[in-house]
Design a protein around this motif. Structure first.
Motif, mmCIF file in Angstrom:
data_model
loop_
_atom_site.group_PDB
_atom_site.id
_atom_site.type_symbol
_atom_site.label_atom_id
_atom_site.label_comp_id
_atom_site.label_asym_id
_atom_site.label_seq_id
_atom_site.Cartn_x
_atom_site.Cartn_y
_atom_site.Cartn_z
ATOM 1 N N ARG A 31 32.764 102.056 11.534
ATOM 2 C CA ARG A 31 32.136 103.339 11.201
ATOM 3 C C ARG A 31 30.626 103.292 11.444
ATOM 4 N N ARG A 32 30.014 102.148 11.140
ATOM 5 C CA ARG A 32 28.580 102.019 11.395
ATOM 6 C C ARG A 32 28.277 102.089 12.888
ATOM 7 N N ARG B 102 34.435 99.203 7.965
ATOM 8 C CA ARG B 102 33.057 99.658 7.720
ATOM 9 C C ARG B 102 32.177 99.392 8.940
ATOM 10 N N LYS C 181 38.712 96.049 5.054
ATOM 11 C CA LYS C 181 37.648 97.000 4.780
ATOM 12 C C LYS C 181 36.354 96.646 5.509
#
Length: 223
Positions: free
Chosen positions: A25-26, A22, A18
């Motif tokens: 995606r950032r 994340r 995860k």
């Protein structure tokens, strides 16, 4: 074999889990995984804008792609799942499956309408209407047809149609929809001719005489 298989560019993702997703995606990327083909899963990132554009074009899950990842051999893949944000409905993760040449997959194959300038029905003033521009087939990954061919010279009169049974499928290809002989295209009368015909029908209806009962005709005796 199909002509041009579209490229899908991706980057190998360092790290899994995860936290790495994340971080991707950032950075404006969509994390994904490539699996199958007797090889280890490969974590990847695809630029968000690139993926969103592909999704908006449609048929993403039924399009064969040539996946290009730096440092890896090109491989043919098909999307098996796109996870989306439940609120924004934007892609957050995707799963791509590697394909062997013998793998059977469902793909939408475009239809090539040929010899429109030699179509007898069009020469008579008809208008060609395309009902389906592509047909979903079950095909082998190593032998994907580029197009299905429709010879419009078969349409001789206004009102004639071409259905899927009129098209010769490539060897090894099967229809996904098998329970009906659906229409591919037809040649109809121009709108102006339709309007004239409707006006003639209405005029003819207006000319039909009506029979009115005369007041001096006595009613029939009842028994």
């Amino acid at each position: 074999m199909a002509g041009e298989i579209p490229d899908l560019h991706a980057q190998e993702r360092t790290g899994t889990g995860k936290g790495a997703a994340r971080a991707a995606r950032r950075a404006g990327m969509v994390p994904g995984i490539v699996f199958g083909g007797d090889k280890d899963p490969l974590p990847i990132n695809i630029p968000f804008n690139v993926l969103l554009k592909r999704l908006k074009q449609g048929r993403f899950k039924s399009t064969l792609f040539n996946l290009k990842v730096e440092g890896q051999e090109d491989v043919r893949v098909i999307c098996r799942d796109v996870q989306r944000d439940v609120v924004k409905d934007l892609p957050t993760h995707l799963d791509l499956m590697r394909l062997r040449r013998t793998t059977k997959i469902n793909l939408f194959i475009p239809i090539d309408f040929q010899h429109e300038d030699e179509c007898p029905a069009i020469d008579k003033g008809g208008v060609l209407t395309t009902i389906r521009g592509e047909v979903e087939l079950l095909v082998t990954a190593g032998d994907i047809p580029e197009t299905l061919t429709v010879d419009l010279r078969k349409l001789e009169n206004i009102g004639d149609t071409i259905t899927i049974s009129d098209i010769t499928l490539p060897d090894g290809a099967e229809l996904v929809i098998k329970d009906r002989d659906f229409m591919i295209c037809n040649v109809s009368a121009p709108s102006a001719l339709k309007s004239d015909a409707e006006e003639e029908d209405e005029a003819a209806a207006d000319e039909v005489p009506t029979i009115e009962q005369e007041d001096d005709i006595p009613p029939a005796d009842s028994e």
